[in-house]
Design an enzyme around this catalytic site. Structure first.
Site, PDB file in Angstrom:
ATOM      1  N   GLY A 287      22.809   9.759  12.259  1.00  0.00           N
ATOM      2  CA  GLY A 287      23.003  11.098  12.766  1.00  0.00           C
ATOM      3  C   GLY A 287      22.722  12.094  11.650  1.00  0.00           C
ATOM      4  O   GLY A 287      22.871  11.762  10.472  1.00  0.00           O
TER       5      GLY A 287
ATOM      6  N   GLN B  42      23.345  20.086   7.462  1.00  0.00           N
ATOM      7  CA  GLN B  42      23.004  19.135   6.402  1.00  0.00           C
ATOM      8  C   GLN B  42      21.598  19.352   5.854  1.00  0.00           C
ATOM      9  O   GLN B  42      21.275  18.858   4.777  1.00  0.00           O
ATOM     10  CB  GLN B  42      23.123  17.690   6.923  1.00  0.00           C
ATOM     11  CG  GLN B  42      24.550  17.303   7.245  1.00  0.00           C
ATOM     12  CD  GLN B  42      24.637  15.842   7.659  1.00  0.00           C
ATOM     13  OE1 GLN B  42      24.438  15.500   8.808  1.00  0.00           O
ATOM     14  NE2 GLN B  42      24.923  14.976   6.701  1.00  0.00           N
TER      15      GLN B  42
ATOM     16  N   CYS C 236      28.459   9.480   5.241  1.00  0.00           N
ATOM     17  CA  CYS C 236      27.795  10.740   5.557  1.00  0.00           C
ATOM     18  C   CYS C 236      26.676  10.948   4.547  1.00  0.00           C
ATOM     19  O   CYS C 236      26.888  10.749   3.349  1.00  0.00           O
ATOM     20  CB  CYS C 236      28.813  11.887   5.467  1.00  0.00           C
ATOM     21  SG  CYS C 236      28.116  13.495   5.874  1.00  0.00           S
ATOM     22  N   LEU C 237      25.507  11.340   5.026  1.00  0.00           N
ATOM     23  CA  LEU C 237      24.372  11.557   4.119  1.00  0.00           C
ATOM     24  C   LEU C 237      24.661  12.672   3.120  1.00  0.00           C
ATOM     25  O   LEU C 237      24.048  12.732   2.059  1.00  0.00           O
ATOM     26  CB  LEU C 237      23.096  11.870   4.912  1.00  0.00           C
ATOM     27  CG  LEU C 237      22.537  10.716   5.765  1.00  0.00           C
ATOM     28  CD1 LEU C 237      21.355  11.190   6.589  1.00  0.00           C
ATOM     29  CD2 LEU C 237      22.150   9.520   4.905  1.00  0.00           C
TER      30      LEU C 237
ATOM     31  N   HIS D  29      31.457  12.947  14.739  1.00  0.00           N
ATOM     32  CA  HIS D  29      31.165  13.241  13.327  1.00  0.00           C
ATOM     33  C   HIS D  29      30.138  14.379  13.218  1.00  0.00           C
ATOM     34  O   HIS D  29      30.319  15.326  12.443  1.00  0.00           O
ATOM     35  CB  HIS D  29      30.634  11.954  12.670  1.00  0.00           C
ATOM     36  CG  HIS D  29      30.223  12.087  11.237  1.00  0.00           C
ATOM     37  ND1 HIS D  29      30.860  11.425  10.209  1.00  0.00           N
ATOM     38  CD2 HIS D  29      29.212  12.804  10.656  1.00  0.00           C
ATOM     39  CE1 HIS D  29      30.268  11.747   9.059  1.00  0.00           C
ATOM     40  NE2 HIS D  29      29.267  12.570   9.298  1.00  0.00           N
ATOM     41  N   GLU D  30      29.067  14.288  14.030  1.00  0.00           N
ATOM     42  CA  GLU D  30      27.998  15.302  13.945  1.00  0.00           C
ATOM     43  C   GLU D  30      28.467  16.650  14.490  1.00  0.00           C
ATOM     44  O   GLU D  30      28.124  17.708  13.932  1.00  0.00           O
ATOM     45  CB  GLU D  30      26.742  14.841  14.696  1.00  0.00           C
ATOM     46  CG  GLU D  30      26.126  13.544  14.185  1.00  0.00           C
ATOM     47  CD  GLU D  30      25.935  13.487  12.682  1.00  0.00           C
ATOM     48  OE1 GLU D  30      25.694  14.544  12.061  1.00  0.00           O
ATOM     49  OE2 GLU D  30      26.051  12.381  12.124  1.00  0.00           O
TER      50      GLU D  30
ATOM     51  N   HIS E  33      30.298  18.527  11.948  1.00  0.00           N
ATOM     52  CA  HIS E  33      29.421  19.209  10.977  1.00  0.00           C
ATOM     53  C   HIS E  33      29.086  20.629  11.454  1.00  0.00           C
ATOM     54  O   HIS E  33      28.938  21.545  10.644  1.00  0.00           O
ATOM     55  CB  HIS E  33      28.105  18.449  10.800  1.00  0.00           C
ATOM     56  CG  HIS E  33      28.144  17.362   9.759  1.00  0.00           C
ATOM     57  ND1 HIS E  33      28.472  17.600   8.446  1.00  0.00           N
ATOM     58  CD2 HIS E  33      27.872  16.037   9.835  1.00  0.00           C
ATOM     59  CE1 HIS E  33      28.403  16.460   7.760  1.00  0.00           C
ATOM     60  NE2 HIS E  33      28.047  15.505   8.583  1.00  0.00           N
TER      61      HIS E  33
HETATM   62 NI    NI Z   1      27.771  13.487   8.102  1.00  0.00          NI
END
Ligand code: NI
Length: 180
Positions: free
Chosen positions: A49, A54, A99-100, A141-142, A145
Site C-alpha cells: 500500500g 508518502q 510502513c515504507l 493503515h493507508e 496516512h
Molecule cells: Ni504506511
C-alpha cells in the site's frame, strides 16, 4: 512512469491532513499519471500500500494490492480515493505492520477485522468494498496516512516495536516482507 521519492517519518507531510478529490480532477491526465507512478513506486519498494502523503502529495488517495495471499502473486493494485471506512464488527486483531515511511521497523497494531470501505476509483466512480483480515488492515493503515496518522500512533504498547533484522530473528520467519 516514474518511481517517486518516499517521505520518511519526520517529514511534516506525513502529519498533514489531506484534501478530497472530485471526479473531474481524478480524471485529469496529471492525476492518472500520479496514480500510475504511485503503483510503480509501491511495487519498486515491495509495498502492499502507498498513500499520497508518502510521496509528498496532500491528497485523499492511496494505492494498494489487496486480496494478496502471502507467497502468491499479488493482485493488480487498485486506487482508492476519498475512502470512508465503516467497521462491520467490534472485533479487533493485533498483527504486524510495517510502513515504507518507517523503514526496517515492525510493530503489532490492533485493527478492525471486518470493514466496509466506500470510495471513488481511478475513474472517479463510486465503489464499495468489503475487506477482512490483511486487506482490511492495509485499508485502515493507508486511510490513517490520509489523516496524518502513522501506525505507531495505533499501537497499544511499544513492547513489540522491533527492527526488521530482530523481527526475522526472534519473532517470525516469513518469505515475503511487506510494507505499507
Ligand atoms: Ni504506511
Amino acid at each position: 512512469m516514474s518511481i517517486l521519492k518516499v517521505a520518511r517519518m519526520g517529514h511534516p507531510v506525513l502529519r498533514t491532513k489531506t484534501k478530497a478529490l472530485d471526479k473531474s480532477t481524478i480524471r485529469t491526465p496529471m492525476m492518472q499519471k500520479l496514480i500510475d507512478d504511485m503503483m510503480e513506486t509501491m511495487e519498486e519498494y515491495h509495498g502492499v500500500g502507498l498513500a499520497a502523503p508518502q510521496i509528498h502529495e496532500g491528497l485523499r488517495l492511496f494505492v494498494a494490492a489487496l486480496d494478496m495471499e502471502r507467497g502468491e502473486e499479488p493482485s493488480p493494485p487498485i486506487a482508492l480515493i476519498n475512502p470512508e471506512i465503516t467497521p462491520l464488527s467490534h472485533e479487533m486483531h493485533e498483527d504486524w505492520e510495517g510502513c515504507l515511511s518507517i523503514p526496517d521497523i515492525r510493530g503489532k497494531v490492533p485493527r478492525h477485522v471486518d470493514i466496509r470501505v466506500r470510495a471513488l476509483d481511478r475513474d472517479g466512480e463510486r465503489i464499495e468494498l468489503r475487506a477482512r483480515g490483511f486487506s482490511a488492515r492495509i485499508i485502515q493503515h493507508e486511510t490513517d496516512h490520509l489523516d496524518g496518522i502513522l501506525f505507531f500512533d495505533r499501537m497499544r504498547s511499544f513492547e513489540t516495536l522491533t527492527f526488521l533484522d530482530e523481527y526475522s530473528r526472534y519473532w517470525t520467519r516469513r518469505e515475503d516482507e511487506e510494507e505499507e
